[in-house]
Design an enzyme around this catalytic site. Structure first.
Site, PDB file in Angstrom:
ATOM      1  N   GLY A  10      49.135  48.389  25.324  1.00 19.70           N
ATOM      2  CA  GLY A  10      48.153  47.504  25.956  1.00 19.70           C
ATOM      3  C   GLY A  10      47.145  47.014  24.936  1.00 19.70           C
ATOM      4  N   GLY A  12      44.380  45.127  25.771  1.00 24.30           N
ATOM      5  CA  GLY A  12      43.207  44.616  26.487  1.00 24.30           C
ATOM      6  C   GLY A  12      41.971  45.168  25.795  1.00 24.30           C
ATOM      7  N   ASN A  37      52.130  45.022  23.459  1.00 27.30           N
ATOM      8  CA  ASN A  37      51.486  44.285  24.555  1.00 27.30           C
ATOM      9  C   ASN A  37      52.468  43.249  25.096  1.00 27.30           C
ATOM     10  N   LYS A  38      52.329  43.002  26.392  1.00 25.29           N
ATOM     11  CA  LYS A  38      53.194  42.060  27.103  1.00 25.29           C
ATOM     12  C   LYS A  38      53.179  40.655  26.504  1.00 25.29           C
ATOM     13  N   VAL A  81      56.240  47.230  28.562  1.00 32.61           N
ATOM     14  CA  VAL A  81      56.615  48.646  28.702  1.00 32.61           C
ATOM     15  C   VAL A  81      57.233  48.825  30.079  1.00 32.61           C
ATOM     16  N   GLU A 169      31.757  36.680  41.343  1.00 29.67           N
ATOM     17  CA  GLU A 169      31.905  35.852  40.133  1.00 29.67           C
ATOM     18  C   GLU A 169      32.890  34.710  40.374  1.00 29.67           C
ATOM     19  N   ALA A 311      34.990  47.042  31.642  1.00 29.20           N
ATOM     20  CA  ALA A 311      35.220  46.768  30.219  1.00 29.20           C
ATOM     21  C   ALA A 311      34.242  47.593  29.391  1.00 29.20           C
ATOM     22  N   GLN A 312      33.033  47.756  29.952  1.00 28.49           N
ATOM     23  CA  GLN A 312      32.013  48.525  29.256  1.00 28.49           C
ATOM     24  C   GLN A 312      32.511  49.951  28.958  1.00 28.49           C
ATOM     25  N   LYS A 371      24.120  37.764  30.205  1.00 28.60           N
ATOM     26  CA  LYS A 371      25.574  37.917  30.366  1.00 28.60           C
ATOM     27  C   LYS A 371      26.294  37.256  29.179  1.00 28.60           C
TER      28      LYS A 371
HETATM   29  P1  FAD Z   1      42.910  45.325  30.305  1.00 23.72           P
HETATM   30  O1  FAD Z   1      41.773  44.684  29.621  1.00 23.72           O
HETATM   31  O2  FAD Z   1      43.308  44.814  31.653  1.00 23.72           O
HETATM   32  O3  FAD Z   1      44.162  45.256  29.329  1.00 23.72           O
HETATM   33  C1  FAD Z   1      45.435  45.752  29.653  1.00 23.72           C
HETATM   34  C2  FAD Z   1      46.467  45.100  28.751  1.00 23.72           C
HETATM   35  O4  FAD Z   1      47.725  45.705  28.959  1.00 23.72           O
HETATM   36  C3  FAD Z   1      46.649  43.609  29.016  1.00 23.72           C
HETATM   37  O5  FAD Z   1      46.654  42.905  27.805  1.00 23.72           O
HETATM   38  C4  FAD Z   1      48.017  43.524  29.701  1.00 23.72           C
HETATM   39  O6  FAD Z   1      48.708  42.319  29.446  1.00 23.72           O
HETATM   40  C5  FAD Z   1      48.734  44.707  29.067  1.00 23.72           C
HETATM   41  N1  FAD Z   1      49.817  45.236  29.894  1.00 23.72           N
HETATM   42  C6  FAD Z   1      49.778  45.552  31.215  1.00 23.72           C
HETATM   43  N2  FAD Z   1      50.962  46.040  31.628  1.00 23.72           N
HETATM   44  C7  FAD Z   1      51.766  46.035  30.533  1.00 23.72           C
HETATM   45  C8  FAD Z   1      53.101  46.466  30.299  1.00 23.72           C
HETATM   46  N3  FAD Z   1      53.872  46.990  31.288  1.00 23.72           N
HETATM   47  N4  FAD Z   1      53.611  46.323  29.048  1.00 23.72           N
HETATM   48  C9  FAD Z   1      52.857  45.809  28.043  1.00 23.72           C
HETATM   49  N5  FAD Z   1      51.594  45.411  28.196  1.00 23.72           N
HETATM   50  C10 FAD Z   1      51.042  45.523  29.425  1.00 23.72           C
HETATM   51  N6  FAD Z   1      33.988  44.775  33.381  1.00 23.72           N
HETATM   52  C11 FAD Z   1      32.766  44.795  32.779  1.00 23.72           C
HETATM   53  O7  FAD Z   1      32.364  45.828  32.232  1.00 23.72           O
HETATM   54  N7  FAD Z   1      31.973  43.676  32.759  1.00 23.72           N
HETATM   55  C12 FAD Z   1      32.369  42.506  33.311  1.00 23.72           C
HETATM   56  O8  FAD Z   1      31.632  41.516  33.272  1.00 23.72           O
HETATM   57  C13 FAD Z   1      33.646  42.464  33.966  1.00 23.72           C
HETATM   58  N8  FAD Z   1      34.086  41.307  34.515  1.00 23.72           N
HETATM   59  C14 FAD Z   1      35.337  41.267  35.090  1.00 23.72           C
HETATM   60  C15 FAD Z   1      35.763  40.058  35.639  1.00 23.72           C
HETATM   61  C16 FAD Z   1      37.022  39.984  36.221  1.00 23.72           C
HETATM   62  C17 FAD Z   1      37.483  38.682  36.803  1.00 23.72           C
HETATM   63  C18 FAD Z   1      37.862  41.135  36.246  1.00 23.72           C
HETATM   64  C19 FAD Z   1      39.237  41.041  36.852  1.00 23.72           C
HETATM   65  C20 FAD Z   1      37.438  42.335  35.716  1.00 23.72           C
HETATM   66  C21 FAD Z   1      36.168  42.424  35.131  1.00 23.72           C
HETATM   67  N9  FAD Z   1      35.695  43.610  34.568  1.00 23.72           N
HETATM   68  C22 FAD Z   1      34.450  43.654  33.966  1.00 23.72           C
HETATM   69  C23 FAD Z   1      36.564  44.795  34.498  1.00 23.72           C
HETATM   70  C24 FAD Z   1      37.263  44.825  33.099  1.00 23.72           C
HETATM   71  O9  FAD Z   1      37.872  43.591  32.839  1.00 23.72           O
HETATM   72  C25 FAD Z   1      38.281  45.933  32.997  1.00 23.72           C
HETATM   73  O10 FAD Z   1      37.680  47.143  33.356  1.00 23.72           O
HETATM   74  C26 FAD Z   1      38.820  46.010  31.558  1.00 23.72           C
HETATM   75  O11 FAD Z   1      39.537  44.852  31.237  1.00 23.72           O
HETATM   76  C27 FAD Z   1      39.681  47.258  31.366  1.00 23.72           C
HETATM   77  O12 FAD Z   1      40.214  47.265  30.078  1.00 23.72           O
HETATM   78  P2  FAD Z   1      41.652  47.893  29.814  1.00 23.72           P
HETATM   79  O13 FAD Z   1      41.841  47.899  28.332  1.00 23.72           O
HETATM   80  O14 FAD Z   1      41.790  49.175  30.537  1.00 23.72           O
HETATM   81  O15 FAD Z   1      42.671  46.875  30.498  1.00 23.72           O
HETATM   82  P1  NAD Z   2      35.488  46.323  44.030  1.00 21.37           P
HETATM   83  O1  NAD Z   2      36.268  47.476  44.527  1.00 21.37           O
HETATM   84  O2  NAD Z   2      34.235  46.585  43.295  1.00 21.37           O
HETATM   85  O3  NAD Z   2      35.123  45.354  45.256  1.00 21.37           O
HETATM   86  C1  NAD Z   2      36.084  45.013  46.224  1.00 21.37           C
HETATM   87  C2  NAD Z   2      35.382  44.498  47.466  1.00 21.37           C
HETATM   88  O4  NAD Z   2      36.372  44.108  48.412  1.00 21.37           O
HETATM   89  C3  NAD Z   2      34.500  45.543  48.135  1.00 21.37           C
HETATM   90  O5  NAD Z   2      33.229  45.005  48.346  1.00 21.37           O
HETATM   91  C4  NAD Z   2      35.236  45.864  49.437  1.00 21.37           C
HETATM   92  O6  NAD Z   2      34.354  46.186  50.496  1.00 21.37           O
HETATM   93  C5  NAD Z   2      35.974  44.556  49.699  1.00 21.37           C
HETATM   94  N1  NAD Z   2      37.187  44.736  50.508  1.00 21.37           N
HETATM   95  C6  NAD Z   2      38.161  45.675  50.348  1.00 21.37           C
HETATM   96  N2  NAD Z   2      39.134  45.510  51.275  1.00 21.37           N
HETATM   97  C7  NAD Z   2      38.768  44.447  52.035  1.00 21.37           C
HETATM   98  C8  NAD Z   2      39.372  43.772  53.124  1.00 21.37           C
HETATM   99  N3  NAD Z   2      40.546  44.167  53.646  1.00 21.37           N
HETATM  100  N4  NAD Z   2      38.725  42.712  53.669  1.00 21.37           N
HETATM  101  C9  NAD Z   2      37.535  42.279  53.150  1.00 21.37           C
HETATM  102  N5  NAD Z   2      36.931  42.886  52.102  1.00 21.37           N
HETATM  103  C10 NAD Z   2      37.532  43.950  51.546  1.00 21.37           C
HETATM  104  O7  NAD Z   2      36.518  45.470  43.157  1.00 21.37           O
HETATM  105  P2  NAD Z   2      36.250  44.294  42.098  1.00 21.37           P
HETATM  106  O8  NAD Z   2      35.128  43.429  42.508  1.00 21.37           O
HETATM  107  O9  NAD Z   2      37.603  43.685  41.849  1.00 21.37           O
HETATM  108  O10 NAD Z   2      35.817  45.080  40.790  1.00 21.37           O
HETATM  109  C11 NAD Z   2      36.730  45.980  40.139  1.00 21.37           C
HETATM  110  C12 NAD Z   2      36.024  46.660  38.970  1.00 21.37           C
HETATM  111  O11 NAD Z   2      35.719  45.688  37.969  1.00 21.37           O
HETATM  112  C13 NAD Z   2      34.693  47.293  39.382  1.00 21.37           C
HETATM  113  O12 NAD Z   2      34.515  48.463  38.657  1.00 21.37           O
HETATM  114  C14 NAD Z   2      33.683  46.265  38.946  1.00 21.37           C
HETATM  115  O13 NAD Z   2      32.418  46.828  38.629  1.00 21.37           O
HETATM  116  C15 NAD Z   2      34.334  45.693  37.689  1.00 21.37           C
HETATM  117  N6  NAD Z   2      33.838  44.317  37.479  1.00 21.37           N
HETATM  118  C16 NAD Z   2      32.658  44.203  36.826  1.00 21.37           C
HETATM  119  C17 NAD Z   2      32.129  42.941  36.649  1.00 21.37           C
HETATM  120  C18 NAD Z   2      30.820  42.801  35.920  1.00 21.37           C
HETATM  121  O14 NAD Z   2      30.296  43.789  35.439  1.00 21.37           O
HETATM  122  N7  NAD Z   2      30.287  41.593  35.827  1.00 21.37           N
HETATM  123  C19 NAD Z   2      32.796  41.815  37.137  1.00 21.37           C
HETATM  124  C20 NAD Z   2      34.002  41.984  37.823  1.00 21.37           C
HETATM  125  C21 NAD Z   2      34.509  43.262  37.992  1.00 21.37           C
END
Ligand code: FAD
Ligand code: NAD
Length: 400
Positions: A10, A12, A37-38, A81, A169, A311-312, A371
């Site tokens: 991975g 990420g 990575n994929k 993988v 977001e 991500a943090q 941000k």
């Molecule tokens: P990822 O960053 O998801 O990386 C996983 C990697 O593994 C990817 O490159 C994927 O392609 C690869 N992979 C997956 N399966 C396979 C496989 N079978 N074979 C090979 N490669 C594979 N967190 C914050 O702290 N602050 C934020 O502002 C925030 N904003 C977010 C906004 C959104 C829209 C989303 C969806 C999440 C957000 N998060 C945020 C959460 C954060 O993105 C994740 O917690 C973080 O990316 C986790 O990192 P990771 O390395 O575990 O996985």
């Molecule tokens: P989450 O679990 O935090 O929120 C999911 C929401 O969906 C909840 O409020 C829940 O009540 C609602 N929900 C669940 N089932 C439902 C249903 N059947 N009908 C209607 N509502 C329903 O998930 P997320 O927002 O995808 O976040 C995932 C992780 O990524 C968290 O740890 C979050 O903190 C992190 N993240 C962080 C940021 C940031 O820091 N800016 C941004 C995006 C995600």
């Protein structure tokens, strides 16, 4: 003597930061490091909502891995993988190749939690990867063109499921771009509706009340229809069923939470919602040459609290994980992982945000700026000042 083989799965947040730290820590020829990575690019998962709404250029979100790593020190393999064989210390790839490891890091990120709700798997759109996010954008744009043919109002109703951080977001980005898409396709914007559906009584459940109030008001001003205390029960191509009735829509963007990776359960390990329990050194217990971080790991900060999938967390775990892999290899002392929470900020378009840093709630344009600073810091960690300039200002002083 054969060199130890370190394999990172991975690329990420967690995987790439660990790999970059390994580059620094390892002496020349000390180990073979393979990153798998994929895709050939690293996508910035925290900004996938922008790709989904079409508010970010692709090259700001997906960065070629070859440009982020030292290709002389790291062997990058673009592959998916397909299974993990911990007994024989092997990783199996979809192309039938087998990769042997001495030390393994699993950082494959989250999978979308559907809770088995009918139709979510097949009909809801998921912000999972760069590709899945591009698919959301293409679908949205397609609704505007098709509306010109059939004038079906369901095409202009865009529903976001969940008002956690991802949902909020996503709504912010839709507000930012749907007006532009309506104009581009000559559709009156008054006909467009953005709905945010949340099962809890408030958006951003559990977050500071002041932040909740601010975001609720902002959504009102932005014309977003917020449906709280509303649970999604089913999704089809043409409607979403909630506990109070049906909403005609062809777009449900699912952001109702995440889980770990299926590969652990498939390998016969016990997980907590797909996440692997890890010890204070980030190792999987009883598999001590296997590390696991980020959204794949279940790390307990105390007896009751596990770290959230952010991500943090992944970014802070990466360097400690690299140090511990090297220490395991060299037979030196391991370092305990200690999490330092720096705050949380959710963007609501490019212009507003809401968050909490320490005991302070921050909101509005100041929070949006904070941000952007956090995002720039990540780019700095990935590629130094050159990458920050290139990605944020379009400048390329280092010429890469
Ligand atoms: P990822 O960053 O998801 O990386 C996983 C990697 O593994 C990817 O490159 C994927 O392609 C690869 N992979 C997956 N399966 C396979 C496989 N079978 N074979 C090979 N490669 C594979 N967190 C914050 O702290 N602050 C934020 O502002 C925030 N904003 C977010 C906004 C959104 C829209 C989303 C969806 C999440 C957000 N998060 C945020 C959460 C954060 O993105 C994740 O917690 C973080 O990316 C986790 O990192 P990771 O390395 O575990 O996985
Ligand atoms: P989450 O679990 O935090 O929120 C999911 C929401 O969906 C909840 O409020 C829940 O009540 C609602 N929900 C669940 N089932 C439902 C249903 N059947 N009908 C209607 N509502 C329903 O998930 P997320 O927002 O995808 O976040 C995932 C992780 O990524 C968290 O740890 C979050 O903190 C992190 N993240 C962080 C940021 C940031 O820091 N800016 C941004 C995006 C995600």
């Amino acid at each position: 003597m054969n060199k130890p083989k370190i394999v990172v799965l991975g690329s990420g947040y967690g995987g790439i930061i660990t790999t970059k730290k390994l580059e620094k820590l390892l002496k020349s020829g000390e180990a073979d490091v393979t990153l798998i990575n994929k895709h050939s690019y690293h996508y910035i998962t925290t900004q996938l909502h922008k790709t989904s709404a079409g508010t970010a250029q692709d090259n700001k979100i997906a960065l070629p891995i070859a440009e982020l790593i030292n290709n002389e020190k790291i062997n990058f393999k673009k592959a998916t993988v397909s299974s993990l064989n911990f007994d024989d210390k092997q990783v199996l790839l979809e192309n039938d190749e087998t990769v042997e490891y001495d030390y393994l890091l699993v950082a494959l990120g989250f999978q979308v939690e559907t809770f088995g709700i009918p139709g979510i798997e097949d009909h809801a759109f998921k912000i999972r990867s760069f590709r899945s996010s591009k698919a959301i954008y293409h679908h949205i744009e397609n609704q505007f063109s098709k509306y010109q043919e059939d004038h079906d109002p369901a095409r202009l109703t865009f529903a976001v499921a969940g008002a956690g951080f991802t949902g909020v977001e996503m709504v912010g980005e839709l507000v930012e771009n749907l007006k532009n898409l309506a104009e581009k396709h000559d559709v009156p914007y008054e006909k467009v509706q953005i709905i945010n559906i949340e099962a809890s009584p408030n958006l951003l459940p559990g977050f500071a009340l002041d932040a909740v109030k601010y975001t609720t008001e902002l959504f009102k001003t932005m014309g977003v229809k917020l449906m709280t205390s509303t649970k999604i029960l089913e999704c089809t191509e043409n409607y979403v069923k909630v506990d109070s009735g049906e909403i005609a829509t062809k777009t449900l963007i699912w952001s109702c939470g995440v889980r770990g990776h299926q590969l652990f359960e498939e390998a016969g390990l016990e997980t907590i919602r797909g996440k692997m329990k890890v010890d204070k050194f980030l190792r999987i217990p009883n598999l001590e040459d296997v590390y696991c971080i980020g959204d794949n790991a279940h790390f307990m900060v105390d007896e009751k609290t596990a770290l959230p999938p952010t991500a943090q967390v992944a970014m802070q775990q990466g360097p400690v994980c690299a140090e511990n892999i090297v220490a395991t290899m060299r037979g030196t002392e391991l370092k305990e992982f200690e999490y330092n929470h720096k705050g949380s900020v959710a963007s609501i378009s490019d212009y507003y945000a809401v968050g909490k840093v320490g005991n302070f709630v921050i909101k509005g344009k100041f929070a949006a700026l904070m941000k952007q600073v956090v995002e720039a810091k990540y780019l700095f960690a990935l590629g130094g000042p050159g990458l920050v300039f290139k990605q944020t200002l379009g400048l390329n002083p280092l010429g890469f």
